[in-house]
Design a protein around this motif. Structure first.
Motif, PDB file in Angstrom:
ATOM      1  N   PHE A 171       0.810  -1.220   0.000  1.00 37.86           N
ATOM      2  CA  PHE A 171       0.000   0.000   0.000  1.00 37.86           C
ATOM      3  C   PHE A 171       0.841   1.267   0.000  1.00 37.86           C
ATOM      4  O   PHE A 171       0.304   2.370  -0.076  1.00 37.86           O
ATOM      5  CB  PHE A 171      -0.923   0.031   1.237  1.00 37.86           C
ATOM      6  CG  PHE A 171      -0.176  -0.094   2.541  1.00 37.86           C
ATOM      7  CD1 PHE A 171       0.392   1.007   3.154  1.00 37.86           C
ATOM      8  CD2 PHE A 171      -0.035  -1.332   3.151  1.00 37.86           C
ATOM      9  CE1 PHE A 171       1.081   0.888   4.351  1.00 37.86           C
ATOM     10  CE2 PHE A 171       0.656  -1.464   4.347  1.00 37.86           C
ATOM     11  CZ  PHE A 171       1.216  -0.348   4.939  1.00 37.86           C
ATOM     12  N   CYS A 172       2.168   1.136   0.090  1.00 39.70           N
ATOM     13  CA  CYS A 172       3.011   2.271   0.464  1.00 39.70           C
ATOM     14  C   CYS A 172       3.885   2.757  -0.684  1.00 39.70           C
ATOM     15  O   CYS A 172       4.604   1.978  -1.308  1.00 39.70           O
ATOM     16  CB  CYS A 172       3.885   1.884   1.657  1.00 39.70           C
ATOM     17  SG  CYS A 172       4.828   3.266   2.330  1.00 39.70           S
ATOM     18  N   ILE A 173       3.867   4.066  -0.919  1.00 41.80           N
ATOM     19  CA  ILE A 173       4.692   4.699  -1.948  1.00 41.80           C
ATOM     20  C   ILE A 173       5.954   5.322  -1.350  1.00 41.80           C
ATOM     21  O   ILE A 173       6.871   5.739  -2.065  1.00 41.80           O
ATOM     22  CB  ILE A 173       3.869   5.792  -2.674  1.00 41.80           C
ATOM     23  CG1 ILE A 173       4.509   6.185  -4.020  1.00 41.80           C
ATOM     24  CG2 ILE A 173       3.689   7.034  -1.793  1.00 41.80           C
ATOM     25  CD1 ILE A 173       4.335   5.175  -5.104  1.00 41.80           C
ATOM     26  N   MET A 284      -0.759  -7.124   2.528  1.00 39.27           N
ATOM     27  CA  MET A 284      -0.040  -5.860   2.703  1.00 39.27           C
ATOM     28  C   MET A 284       1.475  -6.049   2.555  1.00 39.27           C
ATOM     29  O   MET A 284       2.211  -5.076   2.435  1.00 39.27           O
ATOM     30  CB  MET A 284      -0.319  -5.277   4.091  1.00 39.27           C
ATOM     31  CG  MET A 284      -1.705  -4.717   4.287  1.00 39.27           C
ATOM     32  SD  MET A 284      -1.879  -4.105   5.992  1.00 39.27           S
ATOM     33  CE  MET A 284      -3.390  -3.144   5.859  1.00 39.27           C
ATOM     34  N   LYS A 285       1.906  -7.291   2.619  1.00 36.81           N
ATOM     35  CA  LYS A 285       3.326  -7.657   2.615  1.00 36.81           C
ATOM     36  C   LYS A 285       4.023  -7.156   3.882  1.00 36.81           C
ATOM     37  O   LYS A 285       5.180  -6.735   3.873  1.00 36.81           O
ATOM     38  CB  LYS A 285       4.040  -7.132   1.368  1.00 36.81           C
ATOM     39  CG  LYS A 285       5.213  -8.002   0.924  1.00 36.81           C
ATOM     40  CD  LYS A 285       5.777  -7.548  -0.411  1.00 36.81           C
ATOM     41  CE  LYS A 285       6.963  -8.399  -0.815  1.00 36.81           C
ATOM     42  NZ  LYS A 285       7.556  -7.949  -2.093  1.00 36.81           N
ATOM     43  N   ARG A 286       3.279  -7.232   4.984  1.00 36.21           N
ATOM     44  CA  ARG A 286       3.881  -6.956   6.287  1.00 36.21           C
ATOM     45  C   ARG A 286       4.705  -8.172   6.720  1.00 36.21           C
ATOM     46  O   ARG A 286       4.560  -9.266   6.164  1.00 36.21           O
ATOM     47  CB  ARG A 286       2.795  -6.642   7.321  1.00 36.21           C
ATOM     48  CG  ARG A 286       1.926  -5.459   6.955  1.00 36.21           C
ATOM     49  CD  ARG A 286       2.697  -4.159   6.989  1.00 36.21           C
ATOM     50  NE  ARG A 286       3.132  -3.838   8.340  1.00 36.21           N
ATOM     51  CZ  ARG A 286       4.026  -2.886   8.632  1.00 36.21           C
ATOM     52  NH1 ARG A 286       4.626  -2.212   7.661  1.00 36.21           N
ATOM     53  NH2 ARG A 286       4.355  -2.626   9.869  1.00 36.21           N
ATOM     54  N   ARG A 287       5.516  -7.995   7.732  1.00 35.39           N
ATOM     55  CA  ARG A 287       6.423  -9.065   8.146  1.00 35.39           C
ATOM     56  C   ARG A 287       6.007  -9.699   9.474  1.00 35.39           C
ATOM     57  O   ARG A 287       6.755 -10.460  10.056  1.00 35.39           O
ATOM     58  CB  ARG A 287       7.857  -8.508   8.244  1.00 35.39           C
ATOM     59  CG  ARG A 287       8.392  -8.080   6.891  1.00 35.39           C
ATOM     60  CD  ARG A 287       9.692  -7.323   6.992  1.00 35.39           C
ATOM     61  NE  ARG A 287       9.654  -6.193   7.899  1.00 35.39           N
ATOM     62  CZ  ARG A 287       9.003  -5.054   7.634  1.00 35.39           C
ATOM     63  NH1 ARG A 287       8.338  -4.900   6.511  1.00 35.39           N
ATOM     64  NH2 ARG A 287       9.016  -4.077   8.494  1.00 35.39           N
ATOM     65  N   HIS A 288       4.828  -9.357   9.960  1.00 33.86           N
ATOM     66  CA  HIS A 288       4.367  -9.943  11.219  1.00 33.86           C
ATOM     67  C   HIS A 288       2.945 -10.482  11.050  1.00 33.86           C
ATOM     68  O   HIS A 288       2.236 -10.138  10.098  1.00 33.86           O
ATOM     69  CB  HIS A 288       4.398  -8.906  12.339  1.00 33.86           C
ATOM     70  CG  HIS A 288       3.333  -7.837  12.214  1.00 33.86           C
ATOM     71  ND1 HIS A 288       3.522  -6.699  11.455  1.00 33.86           N
ATOM     72  CD2 HIS A 288       2.084  -7.743  12.739  1.00 33.86           C
ATOM     73  CE1 HIS A 288       2.430  -5.948  11.525  1.00 33.86           C
ATOM     74  NE2 HIS A 288       1.550  -6.557  12.287  1.00 33.86           N
ATOM     75  N   THR A 351       1.278   1.541  -6.576  1.00 31.48           N
ATOM     76  CA  THR A 351       1.444   0.504  -5.549  1.00 31.48           C
ATOM     77  C   THR A 351       0.650  -0.737  -5.942  1.00 31.48           C
ATOM     78  O   THR A 351      -0.407  -0.648  -6.574  1.00 31.48           O
ATOM     79  CB  THR A 351       0.954   0.994  -4.178  1.00 31.48           C
ATOM     80  OG1 THR A 351      -0.456   1.302  -4.262  1.00 31.48           O
ATOM     81  CG2 THR A 351       1.706   2.244  -3.738  1.00 31.48           C
ATOM     82  N   PRO A 352       1.122  -1.933  -5.551  1.00 29.68           N
ATOM     83  CA  PRO A 352       0.389  -3.161  -5.880  1.00 29.68           C
ATOM     84  C   PRO A 352      -1.035  -3.179  -5.343  1.00 29.68           C
ATOM     85  O   PRO A 352      -1.945  -3.716  -5.986  1.00 29.68           O
ATOM     86  CB  PRO A 352       1.246  -4.262  -5.245  1.00 29.68           C
ATOM     87  CG  PRO A 352       2.625  -3.679  -5.185  1.00 29.68           C
ATOM     88  CD  PRO A 352       2.426  -2.217  -4.929  1.00 29.68           C
ATOM     89  N   ALA A 353      -1.255  -2.605  -4.158  1.00 29.84           N
ATOM     90  CA  ALA A 353      -2.593  -2.634  -3.559  1.00 29.84           C
ATOM     91  C   ALA A 353      -3.617  -1.899  -4.410  1.00 29.84           C
ATOM     92  O   ALA A 353      -4.812  -2.232  -4.372  1.00 29.84           O
ATOM     93  CB  ALA A 353      -2.549  -2.028  -2.157  1.00 29.84           C
ATOM     94  N   ALA A 354      -3.175  -0.916  -5.173  1.00 33.77           N
ATOM     95  CA  ALA A 354      -4.105  -0.152  -6.013  1.00 33.77           C
ATOM     96  C   ALA A 354      -4.734  -1.022  -7.090  1.00 33.77           C
ATOM     97  O   ALA A 354      -5.776  -0.648  -7.650  1.00 33.77           O
ATOM     98  CB  ALA A 354      -3.374   1.034  -6.641  1.00 33.77           C
ATOM     99  N   ARG A 355      -4.124  -2.161  -7.380  1.00 35.41           N
ATOM    100  CA  ARG A 355      -4.659  -3.066  -8.403  1.00 35.41           C
ATOM    101  C   ARG A 355      -5.490  -4.201  -7.792  1.00 35.41           C
ATOM    102  O   ARG A 355      -6.014  -5.043  -8.514  1.00 35.41           O
ATOM    103  CB  ARG A 355      -3.505  -3.653  -9.224  1.00 35.41           C
ATOM    104  CG  ARG A 355      -2.667  -2.595  -9.937  1.00 35.41           C
ATOM    105  CD  ARG A 355      -1.678  -3.223 -10.914  1.00 35.41           C
ATOM    106  NE  ARG A 355      -0.723  -4.101 -10.266  1.00 35.41           N
ATOM    107  CZ  ARG A 355       0.449  -3.695  -9.773  1.00 35.41           C
ATOM    108  NH1 ARG A 355       0.791  -2.414  -9.834  1.00 35.41           N
ATOM    109  NH2 ARG A 355       1.278  -4.562  -9.205  1.00 35.41           N
TER     110      ARG A 355
END
Length: 435
Positions: A171-173, A284-288, A351-355
């Motif tokens: 989600f992050c630019i 989100m591709k978070r790490r936790h 960002t990937p989330a936009a798709r």
């Protein structure tokens, strides 16, 4: 005297005529505000005048829209000034701002922290400075920029120890606006904090884009906890050290030790959690995972019972179902979060989330409202629990200060600004304690 270029001739030297100082507008995060203070110093040293500088944010599409809106407003208010745009939005989409009739120059995030940029802008009466100065931020390897002594209130100073981010949350630019992670060496940080303490500051806040990644690019790859312990050891006269937003999954053993054993490290952590559902966290591709967040909060509170948490949470991330949202809502209680920053999801181009499949806008708004209501309840409970307690309060002005947990406290009688006062909490006034 030449009225066009604003210079006076003196038999011995040329002197800059007194002109109006640049006006600065900051949009976005605390780090942007820090860097605005640095730009003020750099522009003053260069002799820049009759200019308006807008330090933009790119965290959401709405942030970019607001930047464009602010630029148009500032141009109407300052028709004769040069208007300079910088910051993350200028870095990620310089062509957007260069195409605006209101804009005279676009400066990237690296260039804005360089003295030569401001010297060139100050001397631009001959028209030699390029309209767009934005280089590839990913090629930047030097440590985080210009150090300043004293940004913040007269009682609290902010020290930038890290810039950029190596992670790529969907989600992050921001990595494309800030570049990869760079750290300020510990010795440089310690020396700056010593200067700040010498100037009378009683609290220092460590800031960065991805603070817990500090040290990964330095020799021996130290951790944030190593920096915290070193500061507390080598600056014994510093009464209070605070750290800003962190990624709990990256917290190291020394930082946990500092939480447990160092009373000068303030018991307030702002956590970059973003969601409480495992599937959403993966997307989100978070790490936790949620269990990691809960375990960290429980352990930190066990080590430091007076610990309070803030957190960033996104409402309505693409594909979020009602059940997934409920998991985020439950996290407020399970992690005992107090100060919530709730972000209704909005797509960010690039960002990937936009798709990804979007959630209905009305649903997003309703979910954000429920999260904020849960946060309000937690704030109310936290405030009520302080009644009758004694706190050490750092005074930001004669009538308002903050506790160790960063809770605002108001007084009916003036207190010494910048000092730490001990006071008993006697009541509540909105979202403030009274003492």
């Amino acid at each position: 005297y030449d009225a066009h270029v604003h210079w006076c001739f003196d038999p011995a030297i040329f002197k800059r005529c007194p002109m109006s100082a640049p006006k600065f507008t900051t949009l976005g995060c605390r780090l942007n505000a820090y860097e605005t203070e640095a730009m003020k110093e750099l522009s003053a040293e260069a002799g820049l005048s009759d200019a308006v500088v807008v330090n933009t944010c790119a965290v959401t599409a709405e942030a970019v829209r607001k930047a464009r809106q602010e630029i148009r407003k500032l141009r109407r208010e300052n028709p004769d000034a040069r208007l300079i745009v910088t910051g993350c939005a200028a870095q990620t989409e310089p062509e957007t701002f260069a195409a605006m009739d209101e804009v005279d120059a676009v400066i990237g995030n690296t260039e804005k922290m360089q003295a030569g940029t401001w010297q060139g802008l100050a001397a631009d009466f001959i028209g030699e400075t390029e309209t767009v100065q934005v280089d590839d931020i990913m090629s930047v390897t030097e440590t985080a920029g210009h150090l300043i002594d004293g940004f913040g209130t007269r009682s609290r100073a902010y020290v930038q120890v890290q810039n950029g981010c190596d992670h790529r949350c969907t989600f992050c630019i921001i990595p494309f606006g800030r570049g990869n992670s760079r750290s300020v060496p510990a010795g440089v940080v310690v020396e700056q904090i010593k200067r700040l303490v010498g100037k009378g500051y009683n609290e220092v806040v460590l800031t960065g884009v991805d603070l817990t990644s500090w040290g990964a690019d330095l020799p021996a790859e130290p951790k944030l906890g190593d920096l915290v312990m070193r500061i507390l050891k080598l600056v014994p006269d510093l009464p209070r050290l605070r750290i800003s937003s962190i990624d709990s999954i990256e917290v190291d053993e020394n930082l946990m030790q500092a939480i447990a054993t160092e009373p000068r490290l303030m018991p307030h952590l702002h956590l970059s959690l973003q969601a409480g559902d495992d599937m959403i966290l993966k997307r989100m591709k978070r790490r936790h995972l949620r269990v990691d967040a809960i375990a960290f909060c429980e352990e930190a509170k066990r080590l430091r019972p007076d610990m309070t948490y803030g957190a960033d949470i996104i409402a309505g991330f693409p594909t979020e179902t009602d059940e997934m949202f409920e998991n985020s809502l439950k996290l407020v209680e399970e992690c005992d979060l107090t100060w919530l920053h709730v972000f209704p999801y909005s797509p960010r181009n690039g960002t990937p989330a936009a798709r990804m499949p979007a959630v209905n806008g009305k649903v997003i708004k309703a979910r954000a409202a429920r999260l904020r209501a849960a946060g309000d309840n937690k704030v109310s409970a936290h405030l009520a629990a302080q009644l009758g307690k004694t706190h050490h309060i750092l005074m930001e002005n004669p009538r308002m200060g903050r506790t160790e947990q960063f809770t605002e406290v108001s007084f009916d009688v003036d207190q010494p600004e910048g000092e730490i006062v001990s006071a008993r909490i006697t009541g509540l006034r909105g979202t403030q304690l009274t003492a």
